[in-house]
Write a protein that holds these residues in place. Sequence first.
Motif, PDB file in Angstrom:
ATOM      1  N   SER A 168       0.833  -1.200   0.000  1.00  0.00           N
ATOM      2  CA  SER A 168       0.000   0.000   0.000  1.00  0.00           C
ATOM      3  C   SER A 168       0.870   1.253   0.000  1.00  0.00           C
ATOM      4  N   GLU A 169       1.967   1.209   0.775  1.00  0.00           N
ATOM      5  CA  GLU A 169       2.892   2.338   0.800  1.00  0.00           C
ATOM      6  C   GLU A 169       3.514   2.554  -0.581  1.00  0.00           C
ATOM      7  N   MET A 170       3.881   1.443  -1.258  1.00  0.00           N
ATOM      8  CA  MET A 170       4.436   1.540  -2.607  1.00  0.00           C
ATOM      9  C   MET A 170       3.427   2.147  -3.571  1.00  0.00           C
ATOM     10  N   GLU A 171       2.163   1.702  -3.438  1.00  0.00           N
ATOM     11  CA  GLU A 171       1.121   2.207  -4.328  1.00  0.00           C
ATOM     12  C   GLU A 171       0.936   3.716  -4.146  1.00  0.00           C
ATOM     13  N   ARG A 172       0.923   4.153  -2.881  1.00  0.00           N
ATOM     14  CA  ARG A 172       0.760   5.586  -2.632  1.00  0.00           C
ATOM     15  C   ARG A 172       1.952   6.368  -3.174  1.00  0.00           C
ATOM     16  N   SER A 173       3.146   5.832  -2.977  1.00  0.00           N
ATOM     17  CA  SER A 173       4.343   6.505  -3.468  1.00  0.00           C
ATOM     18  C   SER A 173       4.342   6.583  -4.988  1.00  0.00           C
ATOM     19  N   LEU A 174       3.952   5.473  -5.639  1.00  0.00           N
ATOM     20  CA  LEU A 174       3.902   5.446  -7.093  1.00  0.00           C
ATOM     21  C   LEU A 174       2.865   6.429  -7.624  1.00  0.00           C
ATOM     22  N   SER A 175       1.703   6.473  -6.949  1.00  0.00           N
ATOM     23  CA  SER A 175       0.652   7.385  -7.374  1.00  0.00           C
ATOM     24  C   SER A 175       1.110   8.835  -7.275  1.00  0.00           C
ATOM     25  N   ALA A 176       1.796   9.145  -6.164  1.00  0.00           N
ATOM     26  CA  ALA A 176       2.285  10.511  -5.986  1.00  0.00           C
ATOM     27  C   ALA A 176       3.322  10.857  -7.049  1.00  0.00           C
ATOM     28  N   THR A 177       4.194   9.887  -7.382  1.00  0.00           N
ATOM     29  CA  THR A 177       5.219  10.128  -8.405  1.00  0.00           C
ATOM     30  C   THR A 177       4.587  10.368  -9.767  1.00  0.00           C
ATOM     31  N   ILE A 178       3.565   9.551 -10.093  1.00  0.00           N
ATOM     32  CA  ILE A 178       2.882   9.711 -11.391  1.00  0.00           C
ATOM     33  C   ILE A 178       2.186  11.057 -11.467  1.00  0.00           C
ATOM     34  N   ASP A 179       1.528  11.447 -10.358  1.00  0.00           N
ATOM     35  CA  ASP A 179       0.866  12.751 -10.349  1.00  0.00           C
ATOM     36  C   ASP A 179       1.878  13.864 -10.571  1.00  0.00           C
ATOM     37  N   ASN A 180       3.029  13.738  -9.928  1.00  0.00           N
ATOM     38  CA  ASN A 180       4.067  14.742 -10.075  1.00  0.00           C
ATOM     39  C   ASN A 180       4.583  14.791 -11.510  1.00  0.00           C
ATOM     40  N   MET A 181       4.760  13.608 -12.127  1.00  0.00           N
ATOM     41  CA  MET A 181       5.207  13.541 -13.518  1.00  0.00           C
ATOM     42  C   MET A 181       4.192  14.191 -14.450  1.00  0.00           C
ATOM     43  N   THR A 182       2.909  13.902 -14.220  1.00  0.00           N
ATOM     44  CA  THR A 182       1.848  14.456 -15.066  1.00  0.00           C
ATOM     45  C   THR A 182       1.821  15.971 -14.996  1.00  0.00           C
ATOM     46  N   SER A 183       1.960  16.474 -13.773  1.00  0.00           N
ATOM     47  CA  SER A 183       1.938  17.927 -13.605  1.00  0.00           C
ATOM     48  C   SER A 183       3.076  18.591 -14.367  1.00  0.00           C
ATOM     49  N   GLN A 184       4.255  17.996 -14.329  1.00  0.00           N
ATOM     50  CA  GLN A 184       5.413  18.592 -14.982  1.00  0.00           C
ATOM     51  C   GLN A 184       5.346  18.427 -16.500  1.00  0.00           C
ATOM     52  N   LEU A 185       4.804  17.299 -16.965  1.00  0.00           N
ATOM     53  CA  LEU A 185       4.711  17.084 -18.415  1.00  0.00           C
ATOM     54  C   LEU A 185       3.685  17.999 -19.078  1.00  0.00           C
ATOM     55  N   MET A 186       2.742  18.511 -18.296  1.00  0.00           N
ATOM     56  CA  MET A 186       1.704  19.386 -18.848  1.00  0.00           C
ATOM     57  C   MET A 186       2.213  20.802 -19.090  1.00  0.00           C
ATOM     58  N   LEU A 187       3.437  21.078 -18.640  1.00  0.00           N
ATOM     59  CA  LEU A 187       3.976  22.427 -18.856  1.00  0.00           C
ATOM     60  C   LEU A 187       4.426  22.560 -20.304  1.00  0.00           C
ATOM     61  N   SER A 188       3.778  23.422 -21.030  1.00  0.00           N
ATOM     62  CA  SER A 188       4.054  23.549 -22.471  1.00  0.00           C
ATOM     63  C   SER A 188       5.350  24.295 -22.765  1.00  0.00           C
ATOM     64  N   ASP A 189       5.810  25.137 -21.859  1.00  0.00           N
ATOM     65  CA  ASP A 189       7.004  25.932 -22.091  1.00  0.00           C
ATOM     66  C   ASP A 189       8.223  25.324 -21.412  1.00  0.00           C
ATOM     67  N   MET A 190       8.274  23.991 -21.409  1.00  0.00           N
ATOM     68  CA  MET A 190       9.378  23.312 -20.756  1.00  0.00           C
ATOM     69  C   MET A 190      10.687  23.591 -21.493  1.00  0.00           C
ATOM     70  N   THR A 191      11.695  23.983 -20.769  1.00  0.00           N
ATOM     71  CA  THR A 191      13.012  24.246 -21.340  1.00  0.00           C
ATOM     72  C   THR A 191      13.918  23.056 -21.094  1.00  0.00           C
ATOM     73  N   LEU A 192      15.164  23.134 -21.629  1.00  0.00           N
ATOM     74  CA  LEU A 192      16.114  22.049 -21.419  1.00  0.00           C
ATOM     75  C   LEU A 192      16.409  21.871 -19.931  1.00  0.00           C
ATOM     76  N   ASP A 193      16.519  22.995 -19.228  1.00  0.00           N
ATOM     77  CA  ASP A 193      16.759  22.911 -17.794  1.00  0.00           C
ATOM     78  C   ASP A 193      15.595  22.229 -17.081  1.00  0.00           C
ATOM     79  N   ASP A 194      14.365  22.543 -17.570  1.00  0.00           N
ATOM     80  CA  ASP A 194      13.176  21.918 -16.978  1.00  0.00           C
ATOM     81  C   ASP A 194      13.217  20.402 -17.199  1.00  0.00           C
ATOM     82  N   THR A 195      13.652  20.000 -18.419  1.00  0.00           N
ATOM     83  CA  THR A 195      13.722  18.568 -18.724  1.00  0.00           C
ATOM     84  C   THR A 195      14.703  17.870 -17.799  1.00  0.00           C
ATOM     85  N   GLU A 196      15.876  18.484 -17.614  1.00  0.00           N
ATOM     86  CA  GLU A 196      16.865  17.898 -16.725  1.00  0.00           C
ATOM     87  C   GLU A 196      16.337  17.797 -15.304  1.00  0.00           C
ATOM     88  N   SER A 197      15.605  18.807 -14.884  1.00  0.00           N
ATOM     89  CA  SER A 197      15.030  18.807 -13.543  1.00  0.00           C
ATOM     90  C   SER A 197      14.002  17.684 -13.391  1.00  0.00           C
TER      91      SER A 197
END
Length: 299
Positions: A168-197
């Motif tokens: 359950s802890e793994m599932e919550r951690s994975l869900s939080a990571t995916i949410d974080n990834m989704t939020s960052q991928l939705m940024l349309s003005d992502m720069t090279l520095d943003d990608t590295e981050s």
Amino acid sequence: MTDDTREPTNSELLSAGESQLVDYKRNSGGVSMDDFVAFANTETGGYILVGIDEAEDDTGKQIGVPVGSRIDDGVIVGLQNKALECIPPVAASISTEVIDGISFIRIRVVPGANKPYSTRKGVYCLRDGRRNRPLLPNELLEIFLENEVGVFQSRFRESTQSIIENMSEMERSLSATIDNMTSQLMLSDMTLDDTESLLQALNAGVRQLRIPVERTAERVRHIYLVDQRSDPIDARLKEQLVKEIHEYLRGNPETAERLSSAENFSMQVAAKYSSNFSVDELTAICSEAVRNFSTITEE
């Protein structure tokens, strides 16, 4: 005599005669550790009535007749000590009863939760009808095995509950990571520095996920280690390694021929094998795989 919802009355125990459930003793000196052990090793336990004589009613049926017994603190403590000195100690409740002005002692021996029970001298007894008899070797073995199964099941339930919590802890951690990834991928003005981050954040998330996964795997391995059972994960890895060696030898017959006659040789294996097996274990697995391949080829 009774149902399973209540304790039998004194009248019922006396009118039924000695049986699987009750034993009569003329005095406290007649009560031995054997009596406590015999009842504790049954599924129902039993009753020992002290100050009771055997007699027959008008129909010839055996009954118990109160004749009385000396009752004082010394007698009660002596009976308690006999129960407590059994191995392991037997749970028993002792009370003073009175019928027609005659006092006697009623001992309730509880069915044991830690069977088998024995006397201090190592005697294992069982109540069988109106008598106590020694436990046979196969009966002792069956009791020991039942206890071991119960211990394993209890330990396994506790361990699996921990595994479920980790999952359950793994599932919550994975869900939080995916949410974080989704939020960052939705940024349309992502720069090279943003990608590295983002990549750094993803790597950190993966490292965090590895911790509960490794803990869970360690708990599973511990279960098998404690109960002295072979680890199915290692067994599957060994089978997979042997299969890969055989496939390699089939594609390289010259190498297979050289290895079959070589006393010592070395192989390079994938990291997933070296992280699960020691060098000695890998050497033994590879040597066995080569020998088996040679036998298969000869056949």
